[in-house]
Design a protein around this motif. Structure first.
Motif, mmCIF file in Angstrom:
data_model
loop_
_atom_site.group_PDB
_atom_site.id
_atom_site.type_symbol
_atom_site.label_atom_id
_atom_site.label_comp_id
_atom_site.label_asym_id
_atom_site.label_seq_id
_atom_site.Cartn_x
_atom_site.Cartn_y
_atom_site.Cartn_z
ATOM 1 N N MET A 198 3.500 17.365 5.903
ATOM 2 C CA MET A 198 3.348 15.992 5.425
ATOM 3 C C MET A 198 1.885 15.746 5.068
ATOM 4 O O MET A 198 0.986 16.029 5.874
ATOM 5 C CB MET A 198 3.785 15.014 6.517
ATOM 6 C CG MET A 198 3.821 13.574 6.072
ATOM 7 S SD MET A 198 4.509 12.497 7.365
ATOM 8 C CE MET A 198 4.461 10.931 6.518
ATOM 9 N N PRO A 199 1.599 15.263 3.865
ATOM 10 C CA PRO A 199 0.192 15.075 3.463
ATOM 11 C C PRO A 199 -0.492 14.013 4.307
ATOM 12 O O PRO A 199 0.133 13.073 4.796
ATOM 13 C CB PRO A 199 0.311 14.625 2.003
ATOM 14 C CG PRO A 199 1.687 14.048 1.885
ATOM 15 C CD PRO A 199 2.538 14.863 2.818
ATOM 16 N N GLU A 200 -1.808 14.172 4.465
ATOM 17 C CA GLU A 200 -2.599 13.200 5.224
ATOM 18 C C GLU A 200 -2.713 11.899 4.436
ATOM 19 O O GLU A 200 -2.809 11.915 3.216
ATOM 20 C CB GLU A 200 -3.991 13.786 5.480
ATOM 21 C CG GLU A 200 -4.833 12.961 6.427
ATOM 22 C CD GLU A 200 -6.114 13.682 6.800
ATOM 23 O OE1 GLU A 200 -7.186 13.163 6.459
ATOM 24 O OE2 GLU A 200 -6.033 14.763 7.412
ATOM 25 N N PRO A 201 -2.668 10.759 5.128
ATOM 26 C CA PRO A 201 -2.791 9.485 4.410
ATOM 27 C C PRO A 201 -4.074 9.428 3.586
ATOM 28 O O PRO A 201 -5.107 9.992 3.965
ATOM 29 C CB PRO A 201 -2.816 8.455 5.547
ATOM 30 C CG PRO A 201 -2.122 9.119 6.685
ATOM 31 C CD PRO A 201 -2.456 10.573 6.571
ATOM 32 N N ALA A 202 -4.012 8.740 2.465
ATOM 33 C CA ALA A 202 -5.168 8.621 1.577
ATOM 34 C C ALA A 202 -6.269 7.806 2.245
ATOM 35 O O ALA A 202 -6.001 6.860 2.993
ATOM 36 C CB ALA A 202 -4.747 7.954 0.270
ATOM 37 N N GLU A 203 -7.518 8.188 1.963
ATOM 38 C CA GLU A 203 -8.649 7.441 2.499
ATOM 39 C C GLU A 203 -9.067 6.369 1.509
ATOM 40 O O GLU A 203 -9.160 6.599 0.305
ATOM 41 C CB GLU A 203 -9.830 8.376 2.772
ATOM 42 C CG GLU A 203 -11.020 7.659 3.402
ATOM 43 C CD GLU A 203 -12.141 8.604 3.779
ATOM 44 O OE1 GLU A 203 -12.247 8.936 4.967
ATOM 45 O OE2 GLU A 203 -12.898 9.021 2.865
ATOM 46 N N HIS A 204 -9.334 5.183 2.029
ATOM 47 C CA HIS A 204 -9.767 4.053 1.219
ATOM 48 C C HIS A 204 -11.209 3.708 1.596
ATOM 49 O O HIS A 204 -11.616 3.845 2.753
ATOM 50 C CB HIS A 204 -8.844 2.862 1.439
ATOM 51 C CG HIS A 204 -7.410 3.154 1.143
ATOM 52 N ND1 HIS A 204 -6.833 2.956 -0.090
ATOM 53 C CD2 HIS A 204 -6.420 3.675 1.935
ATOM 54 C CE1 HIS A 204 -5.565 3.322 -0.059
ATOM 55 N NE2 HIS A 204 -5.293 3.759 1.165
ATOM 56 N N TYR A 205 -11.956 3.230 0.604
ATOM 57 C CA TYR A 205 -13.388 2.983 0.797
ATOM 58 C C TYR A 205 -13.742 1.591 0.305
ATOM 59 O O TYR A 205 -13.274 1.145 -0.750
ATOM 60 C CB TYR A 205 -14.203 4.033 0.023
ATOM 61 C CG TYR A 205 -15.682 3.731 -0.068
ATOM 62 C CD1 TYR A 205 -16.534 3.978 1.008
ATOM 63 C CD2 TYR A 205 -16.220 3.197 -1.243
ATOM 64 C CE1 TYR A 205 -17.891 3.701 0.919
ATOM 65 C CE2 TYR A 205 -17.582 2.922 -1.332
ATOM 66 C CZ TYR A 205 -18.398 3.175 -0.252
ATOM 67 O OH TYR A 205 -19.743 2.886 -0.342
ATOM 68 N N THR A 206 -14.569 0.882 1.086
ATOM 69 C CA THR A 206 -15.084 -0.412 0.655
ATOM 70 C C THR A 206 -16.579 -0.470 0.959
ATOM 71 O O THR A 206 -17.064 0.182 1.888
ATOM 72 C CB THR A 206 -14.394 -1.593 1.370
ATOM 73 O OG1 THR A 206 -14.722 -1.557 2.759
ATOM 74 C CG2 THR A 206 -12.886 -1.539 1.200
#
Length: 315
Positions: free
Chosen positions: A1-9
């Protein structure tokens, strides 16, 4: 299962204060409840040189969340990196960095970066986290600027004090009285109404009507974090007009057959609020005296009734 996407702010603010003054406010995490509106309570768990572990209780989208983080403090580079070790849902991971960029000896640009992943990449989780990061970052940076730009420093408008009583009784009984605030209208003459809810164990939301010295009633709202057998700490989220922040604690210590029960308050005054409430000639020192008298009176009354409750139970 792919790792959750990283979000940046990234959020930023320019502060008319030195990097040293701004950095000091960010580095002293135990003072965050007095500076940052979302932070309810903060504890430094351990420290080794420039690395420390902290635990925070804070509002996120009006929910109380708690987590532990590891921070790396680099004063020469004006940076503080953080990474949550225990992350509350819906986050799968959260990290970031405070970056200070001196613009002049008396002006500093503050950058606040966040990187996060949502559990299972759930869209609702991503939206929740984006909203929480946005609201808290904007709030924190705004209050950081206000605190750092105080010409005399935050200590000039901050007041801390405590009152204590000795109680012949059991610590558990005293804690019961303080924890069961829903019964305070029947037990405390200065409390006329309490709405108390506990959505998570040890986390209480309390709205209270209190009768003041002049006979009027004012409403406050607080979040309380309860540590059974030790203490209850709280922060007011709805404040009287003259206050910018108000935190407190009920601390208990068993000493043989007696309990040392202490009420502690820290208040940060709002200068504009003081003027609006007390008039244009009012001073901060006058406001401090009024606050000390009013809060101290109610706290001592609560401690006295806790003493009577515990000693009557003991017989």
């Amino acid at each position: 299962m792919p790792e959750p996407a990283e979000h940046y702010t990234r959020h930023s603010v320019t502060v008319k204060a030195s990097a040293e003054a701004v950095y000091g406010l960010i580095a002293d995490v135990e003072q965050w409840p007095h500076v940052f509106p979302p932070t309810i309570h903060a504890e430094r768990l351990d420290r080794d040189g420039g690395t420390e572990r902290i635990r925070l209780w804070a509002l996120a989208n009006d929910e109380v969340k708690t987590w532990t983080s590891r921070r790396e403090l680099d004063r020469p580079a004006w940076t503080i990196r953080f990474r949550q070790e225990v992350t509350p849902a819906p986050a799968a991971a959260m990290s970031g960095e405070w970056i200070l960029v001196p613009q002049s000896p008396h002006e500093t640009k503050v950058l606040l970066d966040h990187r996060f992943r949502a559990i299972d990449d759930a869209p609702d989780g991503v939206r929740w986290l984006r909203q929480a990061v946005e609201r808290n970052s904007v709030s924190e940076l705004g209050r950081l600027r206000t605190a750092a730009e105080l010409a005399e420093g935050i200590d000039a408008v901050r007041l801390s004090f405590e009152d204590s009583v000795r109680i012949r009784g059991d610590l558990g009984t005293v804690y019961e009285f303080l924890n069961d605030a829903g019964r305070w209208p029947q037990r405390l003459p200065h409390v006329t109404r309490v709405d108390l809810s506990e959505k998570a164990p040890g986390i209480q939301d309390m709205e209270m009507d209190t009768r003041t010295i002049d006979g009027t009633t004012h409403t406050t709202r607080s979040v309380r974090v309860c540590f059974p057998g030790r203490s209850i700490v709280y922060k007011q989220t709805v404040l009287p007009a003259a206050m910018a922040a108000h935190t407190g604690a009920w601390r208990l210590d068993q000493d043989g057959e007696t309990v040392a029960a202490t009420s502690q308050h820290t208040v940060v005054l709002d200068r504009a609020g003081v003027t609006n409430l007390l008039g244009p000639d009012a001073t901060v020192e006058q406001a401090k005296e009024i606050v000390r008298t009013a809060l101290g009176k109610n706290s001592r009354a609560t401690l006295e009734h806790a003493r009577q409750f515990a000693e009557a139970r003991r017989g």
